[in-house]
Design an enzyme around this catalytic site. Structure first.
Site, PDB file in Angstrom:
ATOM      1  N   SER A  11      -0.517   3.852 -13.370  1.00 19.82           N
ATOM      2  CA  SER A  11      -1.549   2.395 -13.117  1.00 19.82           C
ATOM      3  C   SER A  11      -1.764   2.733 -14.139  1.00 19.82           C
ATOM      4  O   SER A  11      -1.391   1.380 -15.128  1.00 19.82           O
ATOM      5  CB  SER A  11      -2.623   2.945 -12.629  1.00 19.82           C
ATOM      6  N   ASP A  14       1.915  -0.088  -2.412  1.00 22.61           N
ATOM      7  CA  ASP A  14       0.502   0.591  -3.139  1.00 22.61           C
ATOM      8  C   ASP A  14      -0.725  -0.960  -2.251  1.00 22.61           C
ATOM      9  O   ASP A  14       0.069  -2.448  -2.315  1.00 22.61           O
ATOM     10  CB  ASP A  14       0.956   0.174  -4.802  1.00 22.61           C
ATOM     11  N   HIS A  39      -0.585   3.930  -4.209  1.00 26.04           N
ATOM     12  CA  HIS A  39      -0.923   3.756  -5.255  1.00 26.04           C
ATOM     13  C   HIS A  39      -0.725   5.439  -6.241  1.00 26.04           C
ATOM     14  O   HIS A  39      -0.088   5.339  -7.983  1.00 26.04           O
ATOM     15  CB  HIS A  39      -1.934   3.725  -5.920  1.00 26.04           C
TER      16      HIS A  39
END
Length: 428
Positions: A237, A329, A364
């Site tokens: 991320s 995601d 994610h």
């Protein structure tokens, strides 16, 4: 009068690293009998997590989780590790929980229990149970707290004399010091520095912030047990954004390779990380919530990313890069980001440096294998500072498959570029 032989439960190995499989088998059951296999874990924050599968013993009175089908429960079908990856908080737990190991010097203790029948198993005593240990840190791994040259983190050194390849390991926008992936990477042969960066104090300028990451990288590179020319970057991320930023923009370091999970390359020029979040906040009106009031950031981030000037010039990257993302995601437009990264690297003649992994119905938070899937968890929003439940996306079974497959391929990628002879690099 014949004596009833109690069932025998074996879990092998009883002690293993978290990315290793185990074999769960029950013997001495009546043939064709329904049984429930149940895993139970008390987390460090005192919440119970569980998974369970419904089985029938074969004609020999045996159930093997690796070989037999589960006909219901938190997973179905032939799932050797379903008792781990399908774990969820027990009924009645508060919403938005996330299972993360904080003290990597102790194991996760998983109790495996066997019950007669399928329905109402929680109301009865187990027929038999076994406790198994799951470790992030292998025997002999050194854990060293780093408070040096302004850098905050924890360095993990593999067992043995070394020298070892090194990795700068960075998590996402939740902030804080997260050690468990670094401990596992060290258990697999890499000196890994878990870096605290997002909540370690805002730096006054982009130049000072870049210097912080370069200093952290050089702390690994200069360690006597690290190969100085074999230090890479590993991020998820926001951490993947920092990895790409360093690989593209830093002239002071030369990463050997990059692993970027849930790819992010949106970094408007001249901003600090906090400045990036302030830039995002200009599109905060695009934040949505789903039917469960879970917060979805994806559209807000996509609006910023859609302006090409806001994205890193990843065509300047000169080391091998692996980009991993899930197609579901909901937190970040990582699919679009991965595609734009590929376009930019191809235009720069660098597509031979890029390896892409994309997983359908994964979300994610792509973590080490057999970690439970977290579709939505509690989160302190970086922009509003409010506590929300953030939607990460993904479906449990495909997400679990993505975690297992990507970890195996990440290990192969690191082995190729960190341990083997020099990998492909672009001509400067």
């Amino acid at each position: 009068m014949s004596q009833v032989v109690p069932p025998i439960l074996s879990v092998l190995p009883t002690r293993a690293l978290v990315d290793e499989t185990f074999q769960v088998q029950v013997e001495n059951l009546p043939p064709g009998s329904p049984v429930t296999l149940h895993s139970l874990h008390l987390s460090e924050d005192q919440h119970y997590w569980e998974a369970y599968g419904y089985y029938f013993s074969n004609y020999q009175g045996t159930v093997s989780v690796s070989d037999d089908l589960s006909f219901g429960g938190t997973y179905t079908g032939k799932e050797p590790m379903g008792l781990l990856w399908s774990m969820r908080p027990v009924p009645g737990s508060r919403k938005g929980l996330r299972l993360r190991k904080m003290n990597v010097c102790t194991p996760m203790l998983i109790n495996i229990l066997v019950y007669s029948g399928h329905e109402g198993f929680r109301d009865q005593a187990p027929l038999v149970s076994v406790v198994t240990e799951r470790w992030y840190m292998a025997p002999g791994v050194q854990r060293i707290e780093i408070r040096e040259k302004g850098v905050q983190g924890t360095l993990f050194i593999p067992p043995g004399p070394g020298p070892f390849p090194g990795l700068l390991d960075m998590w996402g926008g939740g902030g804080g010091l997260v050690e468990y992936r670094s401990a596992l990477l060290a258990s697999r042969g890499y000196a890994a520095l878990a870096l605290n960066y997002f909540s370690a104090g805002e730096r006054q300028s982009a130049e000072l912030e870049l210097k912080y990451f370069e200093t952290a990288f050089n702390l690994i590179k200069d360690h006597p047990q690290v190969m100085p020319d074999r230090v890479g970057l590993f991020g998820l991320s926001l951490g993947s954004l920092v990895s790409m930023y360093l690989a593209a923009e830093s002239t002071a370091i030369e990463p050997r390779c990059c692993v970027c999970i849930s790819a992010n390359h949106t970094y408007p020029h001249g901003l600090t990380i906090s400045g990036v979040y302030r830039e995002l906040s200009k599109n905060f009106h695009l934040v949505r919530v789903d039917e469960n009031n879970h917060v979805i950031w994806r559209d807000m981030a996509l609006a910023v990313m859609s302006d090409p000037s806001n994205n890193l010039n990843v065509g300047k990257i000169n080391c091998p890069v692996m980009v991993v993302n899930g197609s579901d995601d909901q937190n970040w437009p990582s699919v679009e980001s991965a595609e734009d990264i590929a376009v930019r690297m191809r235009a720069a003649g660098k597509d031979h440096l890029l390896t892409r992994l994309e997983y359908p119905d994964a979300g994610h938070l792509i973590e080490p294998p057999f970690s439970p899937h977290f579709r939505a968890t509690n989160f302190i929003e970086s922009i509003t500072k409010e506590k929300v439940i953030m939607l990460w996306g993904g479906q449990s079974k495909p997400h679990a498959d993505a975690q297992e497959d990507s970890w195996r391929k990440i290990q192969s990628f690191l082995q190729l570029h960190m341990y083997s002879s020099p990998g492909p690099r672009a001509k400067l």
